[in-house]
Design an enzyme around this catalytic site. Sequence first.
Site, PDB file in Angstrom:
ATOM      1  CD  GLU A 327      -0.424  -3.084  -0.506  1.00  0.00           C
ATOM      2  OE1 GLU A 327      -1.674  -3.147  -0.392  1.00  0.00           O
ATOM      3  OE2 GLU A 327       0.456  -4.012  -0.864  1.00  0.00           O
ATOM      4  CB  CYS A 328       4.437  -1.352   3.805  1.00  0.00           C
ATOM      5  SG  CYS A 328       5.823  -1.748   5.498  1.00  0.00           S
ATOM      6  N   GLY A 329       6.675  -0.453   2.258  1.00  0.00           N
ATOM      7  CA  GLY A 329       7.933  -0.715   1.817  1.00  0.00           C
ATOM      8  C   GLY A 329       7.538   0.183   0.036  1.00  0.00           C
ATOM      9  CG  MET A 332       8.962   3.553   3.873  1.00  0.00           C
ATOM     10  SD  MET A 332       9.455   2.545   5.179  1.00  0.00           S
ATOM     11  CE  MET A 332       8.933   1.098   4.980  1.00  0.00           C
ATOM     12  CB  THR A 427      -1.601   2.344   2.637  1.00  0.00           C
ATOM     13  OG1 THR A 427      -1.225   1.746   2.555  1.00  0.00           O
ATOM     14  CG2 THR A 427      -2.919   3.005   1.895  1.00  0.00           C
TER      15      THR A 427
END
Length: 436
Positions: A327-329, A332, A427
Amino acid sequence: MLPPGLMISAPASGTGKTTLMLGLLGAFRAQGLAVHPFKSGPDYIDPGFHRAASGRFSVNLDTWAMQEGLLGNLLDRSEGADLVLAEGSMGLFDGVAKPGATGNGSSADITAKAGWPVVLILDVSGQAQTAAAVAMGFGQMRDDVELAGVVLNQVASPRHEMLLREGMKQAGIPVFGALPRRKNVSMPERHLGLVQAEDQTDLYRTIEEATAFINEHIDLDALRTAAKPTNRLTGDVTKTPPPGQRIALARDVAFSFVYPHLIDSWRAQGAEILPFSPLADEAPDASADVCWLPGGYPELHAGRLAAAQNFRNNLKTFAQTRPVHGECGGYMAMGEALIDKEGVRHEMVGLLGLVTSYAKRKMHLGYRMAELNIPLANMQPGRVLRGHEFHYSTILEQPDTPLATVRDANGELVPETGSVRGLASGTFFHLISEAV
């Protein structure tokens, strides 16, 4: 009966809500009271501060993302406490334009449902009796939202306080206290809001200072007396299924943005949580059947993550046979590379083709509704998820299959669809609940 409660809110962000909230939690705790904290809205950071100050777990309450049954289930956690204090987000009435699950996400919606009066903290810099007009407007905005009284913040002098109190007296608005201008108890900031609780080595000293400050300037007895019993909310509770029976969960200062109620729900459904630290170069537990990488601040630790060969190699091996989701970080970190704000490229795990950059900053903020295009853990295509996105990264490359069709709170399509490659998925939004 659930304990009486209050909502700590304000006209806007940055007016002192968190300092007041932490000081109140510390002051009432010092009196021997069990104070149960909540946070209104999609915030992953403040609950950690609440826990440090109160000694009790704090969870988020969100009318855009949560059905009535889930809200009621979370409110029931306060049973046995002496008092409930909820910290609002942004301004009291601030929310999205279109209602979601049970409201528009504003603190006022939570206040109305829970039955809590509002303690409004006002930054009174540059005004005197006019502050009473502001407070009156808050008291009259909605019939189902009750204003208990105000706390005056940034008071310049005794004369300033006298004028402010006179205005409030004429308006019939109780004043619970006046906080003089003082900077050393304000919370430090970061580019994504307040510093994480795990990140602040002097957190307890800050809480002690806030507690002493609030003890000195707030009428705690009057404020507690203004609290009213918490309403019991009923309804079906749609439980988001755990992604696996044994969940390897990344957990350190780079990966900590996950909603506590979600982890608690997974445990209640029989799942086991197996934490590990990518920053310590740890691998996910080999006995886990799924790995979950929450959001956080990977961009601040990109060099260490790039050098964490044990973590990277073992995560690649894990993803050959079992699902890995970020999720997010976390998303990435699963990509090919992350470019930091200085423009330095750091190689990430490479499970996905995502390349993100903080050298080209752009704020992405808001609620998200995602309909899955393909399976995600134990959720099949067509399932609709509610979440929230907040980051400053820019996508440079995203070559993989889109994970979901994602819309904002107004129903408009957003390009951040998430992506999937094999058993790896990610995501930019943080999951809050399933839509019903």
